[in-house]
Design a protein around this motif. Structure first.
Motif, PDB file in Angstrom:
ATOM      1  N   VAL A  72       0.711  -1.897   0.168  1.00 47.20           N
ATOM      2  CA  VAL A  72       0.292   0.110   0.251  1.00 47.20           C
ATOM      3  C   VAL A  72       0.537   1.424   0.304  1.00 47.20           C
ATOM      4  CG1 VAL A  72      -1.637   1.339   1.169  1.00 47.20           C
ATOM      5  CG2 VAL A  72      -2.149  -1.357   0.909  1.00 47.20           C
ATOM      6  N   GLY A  73       0.604   2.250  -0.615  1.00 47.03           N
ATOM      7  CA  GLY A  73       1.215   3.534  -0.954  1.00 47.03           C
ATOM      8  C   GLY A  73       1.021   4.356   0.268  1.00 47.03           C
ATOM      9  N   LEU A  74       1.173   5.664   0.112  1.00 44.08           N
ATOM     10  CA  LEU A  74       0.834   6.099   2.339  1.00 44.08           C
ATOM     11  C   LEU A  74       0.246   6.515   1.835  1.00 44.08           C
ATOM     12  CD1 LEU A  74       4.726   8.285   0.958  1.00 44.08           C
ATOM     13  CD2 LEU A  74       4.655   6.320   2.136  1.00 44.08           C
ATOM     14  N   LEU A  75       0.046   6.996   3.205  1.00 46.57           N
ATOM     15  CA  LEU A  75      -1.581   7.846   3.711  1.00 46.57           C
ATOM     16  C   LEU A  75      -1.531   8.997   3.402  1.00 46.57           C
ATOM     17  CD1 LEU A  75      -1.624   5.405   7.180  1.00 46.57           C
ATOM     18  CD2 LEU A  75      -2.422   5.307   5.635  1.00 46.57           C
ATOM     19  N   GLY A 103      10.097  17.627   8.048  1.00 48.23           N
ATOM     20  CA  GLY A 103       9.312  16.724   7.463  1.00 48.23           C
ATOM     21  C   GLY A 103       9.828  15.618   6.214  1.00 48.23           C
ATOM     22  N   LEU A 104      10.644  15.707   5.817  1.00 48.68           N
ATOM     23  CA  LEU A 104      10.778  14.556   4.489  1.00 48.68           C
ATOM     24  C   LEU A 104      11.449  13.657   5.373  1.00 48.68           C
ATOM     25  CD1 LEU A 104      12.439  16.300   1.610  1.00 48.68           C
ATOM     26  CD2 LEU A 104       9.825  15.689   2.224  1.00 48.68           C
ATOM     27  N   VAL A 105      11.681  13.124   6.242  1.00 42.79           N
ATOM     28  CA  VAL A 105      12.110  12.167   7.248  1.00 42.79           C
ATOM     29  C   VAL A 105      11.080  11.870   8.513  1.00 42.79           C
ATOM     30  CG1 VAL A 105      13.531  12.240   9.318  1.00 42.79           C
ATOM     31  CG2 VAL A 105      14.781  13.432   7.076  1.00 42.79           C
ATOM     32  N   LEU A 106       9.932  12.636   8.716  1.00 40.64           N
ATOM     33  CA  LEU A 106       9.344  12.167   9.303  1.00 40.64           C
ATOM     34  C   LEU A 106       7.719  11.541   8.755  1.00 40.64           C
ATOM     35  CD1 LEU A 106       9.457  14.661  12.651  1.00 40.64           C
ATOM     36  CD2 LEU A 106      10.074  12.826  12.564  1.00 40.64           C
ATOM     37  N   ALA A 107       8.205  11.512   7.707  1.00 42.19           N
ATOM     38  CA  ALA A 107       7.028  11.161   6.432  1.00 42.19           C
ATOM     39  C   ALA A 107       6.786  10.483   6.491  1.00 42.19           C
ATOM     40  CB  ALA A 107       6.902  11.892   5.428  1.00 42.19           C
ATOM     41  N   THR A 108       7.829   9.114   6.858  1.00 42.75           N
ATOM     42  CA  THR A 108       8.322   8.134   7.277  1.00 42.75           C
ATOM     43  C   THR A 108       7.225   7.232   7.877  1.00 42.75           C
ATOM     44  OG1 THR A 108       9.588   7.393   8.646  1.00 42.75           O
ATOM     45  CG2 THR A 108      10.333   8.308   6.091  1.00 42.75           C
ATOM     46  N   SER A 109       6.214   7.637   8.964  1.00 45.71           N
ATOM     47  CA  SER A 109       5.635   6.909   9.396  1.00 45.71           C
ATOM     48  C   SER A 109       4.005   7.470   9.589  1.00 45.71           C
ATOM     49  CB  SER A 109       5.618   5.604  10.365  1.00 45.71           C
ATOM     50  OG  SER A 109       5.681   6.786  11.428  1.00 45.71           O
ATOM     51  N   GLY A 112      -7.566  10.847  10.301  1.00 46.65           N
ATOM     52  CA  GLY A 112      -8.489   9.761  11.065  1.00 46.65           C
ATOM     53  C   GLY A 112      -8.400   8.907  11.367  1.00 46.65           C
ATOM     54  N   THR A 113      -7.760   8.329  10.036  1.00 45.41           N
ATOM     55  CA  THR A 113      -7.766   6.450  10.567  1.00 45.41           C
ATOM     56  C   THR A 113      -6.065   6.049  10.498  1.00 45.41           C
ATOM     57  OG1 THR A 113      -8.625   4.478   9.128  1.00 45.41           O
ATOM     58  CG2 THR A 113      -7.928   6.201   7.722  1.00 45.41           C
ATOM     59  N   ARG A 114      -5.771   5.227   9.864  1.00 42.77           N
ATOM     60  CA  ARG A 114      -4.209   4.235  10.024  1.00 42.77           C
ATOM     61  C   ARG A 114      -4.339   3.399   9.102  1.00 42.77           C
ATOM     62  NH1 ARG A 114      -0.331   4.003  14.654  1.00 42.77           N
ATOM     63  NH2 ARG A 114      -1.171   5.381  15.860  1.00 42.77           N
ATOM     64  N   VAL A 115      -6.014   3.170   9.183  1.00 42.46           N
ATOM     65  CA  VAL A 115      -6.202   2.358   7.882  1.00 42.46           C
ATOM     66  C   VAL A 115      -6.386   2.416   6.512  1.00 42.46           C
ATOM     67  CG1 VAL A 115      -7.827   0.314   7.586  1.00 42.46           C
ATOM     68  CG2 VAL A 115      -6.994   0.818   9.278  1.00 42.46           C
ATOM     69  N   PRO A 116      -5.503   2.536   5.547  1.00 41.20           N
ATOM     70  CA  PRO A 116      -5.835   2.871   4.449  1.00 41.20           C
ATOM     71  C   PRO A 116      -7.150   2.108   3.545  1.00 41.20           C
ATOM     72  CG  PRO A 116      -3.361   1.522   4.337  1.00 41.20           C
ATOM     73  CD  PRO A 116      -4.101   1.642   5.231  1.00 41.20           C
ATOM     74  N   VAL A 174     -11.518  -0.912   2.695  1.00 36.66           N
ATOM     75  CA  VAL A 174     -10.645  -0.962   3.368  1.00 36.66           C
ATOM     76  C   VAL A 174      -9.310  -1.836   2.061  1.00 36.66           C
ATOM     77  CG1 VAL A 174      -9.404  -2.307   5.307  1.00 36.66           C
ATOM     78  CG2 VAL A 174     -11.216  -0.694   5.740  1.00 36.66           C
ATOM     79  N   LEU A 175      -7.929  -1.259   2.418  1.00 32.55           N
ATOM     80  CA  LEU A 175      -7.361  -2.009   1.507  1.00 32.55           C
ATOM     81  C   LEU A 175      -6.378  -2.888   2.560  1.00 32.55           C
ATOM     82  CD1 LEU A 175      -6.075   0.879  -0.564  1.00 32.55           C
ATOM     83  CD2 LEU A 175      -7.652  -0.934  -1.220  1.00 32.55           C
ATOM     84  N   VAL A 176      -6.090  -2.819   3.499  1.00 36.86           N
ATOM     85  CA  VAL A 176      -5.302  -3.716   4.537  1.00 36.86           C
ATOM     86  C   VAL A 176      -6.385  -3.637   5.401  1.00 36.86           C
ATOM     87  CG1 VAL A 176      -3.388  -4.410   5.950  1.00 36.86           C
ATOM     88  CG2 VAL A 176      -3.071  -2.866   3.326  1.00 36.86           C
ATOM     89  N   PRO A 177      -6.766  -4.979   5.821  1.00 42.31           N
ATOM     90  CA  PRO A 177      -7.316  -4.997   7.151  1.00 42.31           C
ATOM     91  C   PRO A 177      -6.610  -4.715   8.723  1.00 42.31           C
ATOM     92  CG  PRO A 177      -7.363  -7.467   5.777  1.00 42.31           C
ATOM     93  CD  PRO A 177      -6.583  -6.427   4.888  1.00 42.31           C
TER      94      PRO A 177
END
Length: 164
Positions: free
Chosen positions: A15-18, A82-88, A148-152, A159-162
């Protein structure tokens, strides 16, 4: 009939980035661009009057926003962070939320100080001050609305990833 081994690891779909991560990348990239442009002749007027810090710097980005070497370095640092912290998910949300609050604090600071006085170390002018307000509000709103959600989910909300 093929049965999977009980110890076999299940592969999660890629799954790509949120959205909040993309927002952190976008905001960080914009800060990097602004930081670099602060050193570019033509984009920054009076570049020969660019000082390390304070109101002695007469350089102005886009002939509107007063900048200094310190100001440009801060923009570059905020962009890299910002670029470093965009990892999660959590780090991207924290970057946008905390960064937005810091920029709102910088806006209040700019309202309270004498813009011609020695406390104005970045330097800040009226245009900078209101830009800080807009950036702060935007970053906080991005942190609150995109996280709002961590679920893509897909375009239809599926839901793409349960969740585990």
């Amino acid at each position: 009939m093929a049965t999977s081994h009980p110890r076999a690891r299940r592969r999660r779909p890629q799954v790509g980035l949120l959205a909040v991560q993309w927002a952190a990348i976008l905001v960080g990239s914009l800060f990097l661009i602004v930081g670099v442009l602060g050193f570019v002749p033509g984009v920054t007027s009076n570049l020969d009057a660019l000082a390390m810090s304070g109101t002695g710097s007469r350089a102005a980005l886009f002939d509107v926003f007063q900048v200094s070497i310190l100001d440009n370095l801060v923009h570059l640092a905020v962009g890299v962070v910002g670029l470093v912290l965009a990892t999660s998910f959590a780090r991207a949300r924290a970057y946008l939320g905390v960064g937005g609050l810091l920029y709102l604090g910088l806006w209040v600071y700019g309202l309270l100080i004498d813009l011609a006085g020695p406390a104005n170390v970045l330097p800040i002018n009226d245009a900078d001050n209101w830009l800080h307000f807009g950036v702060g509000v935007t970053m906080v709103l991005l942190a609150l609305t995109l996280a709002g959600t961590r679920v893509p989910t897909g375009a239809g909300g599926e839901v793409l990833v349960p969740p585990e």
